[in-house]
Design an enzyme around this catalytic site. Structure first.
Site, PDB file in Angstrom:
ATOM      1  N   ASP A   6       0.846  -1.186   0.000  1.00 14.62           N
ATOM      2  CA  ASP A   6       0.000   0.000   0.000  1.00 14.62           C
ATOM      3  C   ASP A   6       0.883   1.239   0.000  1.00 14.62           C
ATOM      4  OD1 ASP A   6       0.966   0.145   2.659  1.00 14.62           O
ATOM      5  OD2 ASP A   6      -0.786  -0.944   3.403  1.00 14.62           O
ATOM      6  N   ASP A  13       1.333   5.226   1.666  1.00 14.75           N
ATOM      7  CA  ASP A  13       0.963   6.192   2.694  1.00 14.75           C
ATOM      8  C   ASP A  13       1.454   7.571   2.293  1.00 14.75           C
ATOM      9  OD1 ASP A  13      -0.062   4.081   4.150  1.00 14.75           O
ATOM     10  OD2 ASP A  13       1.773   3.809   5.322  1.00 14.75           O
ATOM     11  N   ASP A  58      10.862   5.389  13.015  1.00 13.39           N
ATOM     12  CA  ASP A  58      11.668   4.415  13.738  1.00 13.39           C
ATOM     13  C   ASP A  58      13.044   4.168  13.116  1.00 13.39           C
ATOM     14  OD1 ASP A  58      10.521   3.213  11.530  1.00 13.39           O
ATOM     15  OD2 ASP A  58       9.375   1.740  12.670  1.00 13.39           O
TER      16      ASP A  58
END
Length: 451
Positions: free
Chosen positions: A72, A74, A152
């Protein structure tokens, strides 16, 4: 030194300064606009046309640079969730820990996130945390540089603008990807306390991308693994499912054990992998799953968890039978007990738990090869999964191959051949003849049909 050299080659100009990103052009990174889904492009264009910054961010950029197809896309923007929602008619705000917007573009749903800011008292923002430091709620918005610092790993802090076809890189993520290194942004111990799931994500991304976890990021994992106990079971289940369906499940499970994380995920996995027969069974299942992912075939989460926990069910089943419990009730008691132990760590959904039980419950029925019982097994809605499970048991050496061979032949045989294959019933399987009930005596009274 190598990272700095690669960054200069990829487009960084002048001396390095805090918050000054590398702007990497198409000629250096090779990621082209037509590799992005149309729905994602329209979302970015819609935000930019309304005067906002908008970039494709995170895993999609990382995977495309690594030569993988993203699941997907983002989008990250400086628009607030309310501003994003007003840009798109088909959109809605979701999330409690951090609000995001789901934008619907045809059949595609694009996740749009506002740039996150620094949290903590030093920044004037206070995120809601628990006693261990895990962030519970954090709707703190900020700049693109702050958002990059909040991510992260360096390979996830990449921002691609399909309009200019450039990548904005704040933390040498492109260089780390080329060097096959997974590096944490910021202090690893602090980042793991904020979200212990990052320890699992490190294992999954390293396996998926063929990266080596930087020693500074891998070092604290074993000593901080107990923080996994503080993760909500639903999040832990989602992350475990991603790990097992990544196409690199075998590598992930091995690395989980190396990093000391297996006990925090599947409390029984260490026991299973300590048994030669159980380990072979699990490894064969993971190899088959990885192979199906590579071939683009569907996979069953229920089947996966059924394989991981099967040998503990066998042990419990035998224990209950030795205690005098009949075989079938003993199996169901064992199934319930094993799943209850897992529920303390993993919020296995009711549907998947039902699939797991169906697969397990079919196994003793495969031993019944006489009368009409095999036909009933063939009609079971989970027969195919149960049959594949049977083949796996035979391949691992858990049971004699004669049973799986018989069912393979029975499955593909004609009606006449199936009838000829049925075994004679054993004395224990012979069914008692049902006594016919005598009709009621005629007394001359009309029976009351309501009774």
């Amino acid at each position: 030194m190598i990272r700095k050299f690669i960054s200069r080659v990829l487009g960084r100009k002048g001396p390095e300064r805090p918050n000054e990103p590398a702007i990497i052009a198409l000629a250096q990174h090779g990621l082209q606009r037509d590799q992005i889904s149309r729905g994602c492009q329209r979302t970015v264009e819609g935000l930019q046309e309304n005067g906002y910054q908008a970039y494709i961010v995170g895993g999609a950029v990382r995977d495309l640079l690594a030569g993988l197809k993203p699941k997907d896309f983002d989008v990250a923007t400086n628009a607030t969730p309310e501003q994003v929602r007003h840009c798109f008619r088909r959109s809605r705000i979701i999330g409690r820990r951090f609000q995001i917007v789901h934008v619907s573009m045809g059949a595609e749903t694009i996740e749009v996130t506002t740039f996150r800011g620094h949290h903590g008292e030093h920044a004037g923002n206070k995120a809601q945390t628990d006693e261990q430091g895990r962030v519970l709620r954090d709707n703190v918005f900020g700049s693109q540089a702050e958002d990059a610092a909040r991510r992260d790993f360096t390979v996830n802090a990449l921002y691609y603008d399909p309009t200019s076809e450039t990548i904005t890189d704040y933390h040498h993520g492109v260089a780390d990807l080329q060097q096959k290194t997974l590096r944490m942004i910021g202090d690893p111990k602090t980042r793991y306390r904020e979200d212990p799931v990052r320890m699992l994500r490190a294992v999954r991304l390293a396996a998926k991308l063929g990266l080596t976890i930087d020693p500074a990021a891998s070092g604290p994992i074993r000593e901080m693994s107990e923080l996994i106990d503080n993760v909500p079971p639903s999040r832990l289940f989602d992350e475990m499912l991603k790990l097992l369906t990544s196409g690199h499940a075998l590598h992930c499970v091995r690395q989980l054990r190396e990093e000391g994380l297996h006990n925090g995920l599947l409390p029984l996995l260490d026991v299973i992998l300590g048994q030669p027969l159980g380990e072979r069974f699990v490894m064969l299942a993971l190899e088959a799953t990885d192979r199906r992912v590579a071939e683009g075939k569907p996979i069953s989460p229920g089947f996966l968890f059924a394989t991981l926990l099967w040998h503990e069910v066998l042990a419990k089943w035998q224990l209950f039978k030795s205690g005098g419990e009949p075989a079938t009730p003993a199996l169901f008691l064992a199934m319930d007990e094993v799943l209850e132990v897992q529920a303390e760590k993993l919020a296995i959904t009711r549907r998947i738990a039902g699939d797991i039980k169906d697969i397990w419950a079919l196994q003793p029925r495969f031993e019944q090869r006489s009368g009409k019982r095999p036909y009933g097994v063939l009609q079971h809605p989970r027969f195919k999964a149960g049959y594949d499970f049977l083949l796996l048991r035979a391949e691992s050496g858990e049971l004699e191959p004669a049973t799986s061979v018989w069912w393979t032949e029975f499955l593909h045989a004609s009606d006449e051949a199936r009838a000829a294959m049925l075994l004679p019933p054993t004395p224990g399987e012979a069914r008692k003849r049902r006594r016919r009930r005598r009709p009621p005596a005629i007394t001359g009274q009309t029976p009351n049909l309501q009774e």
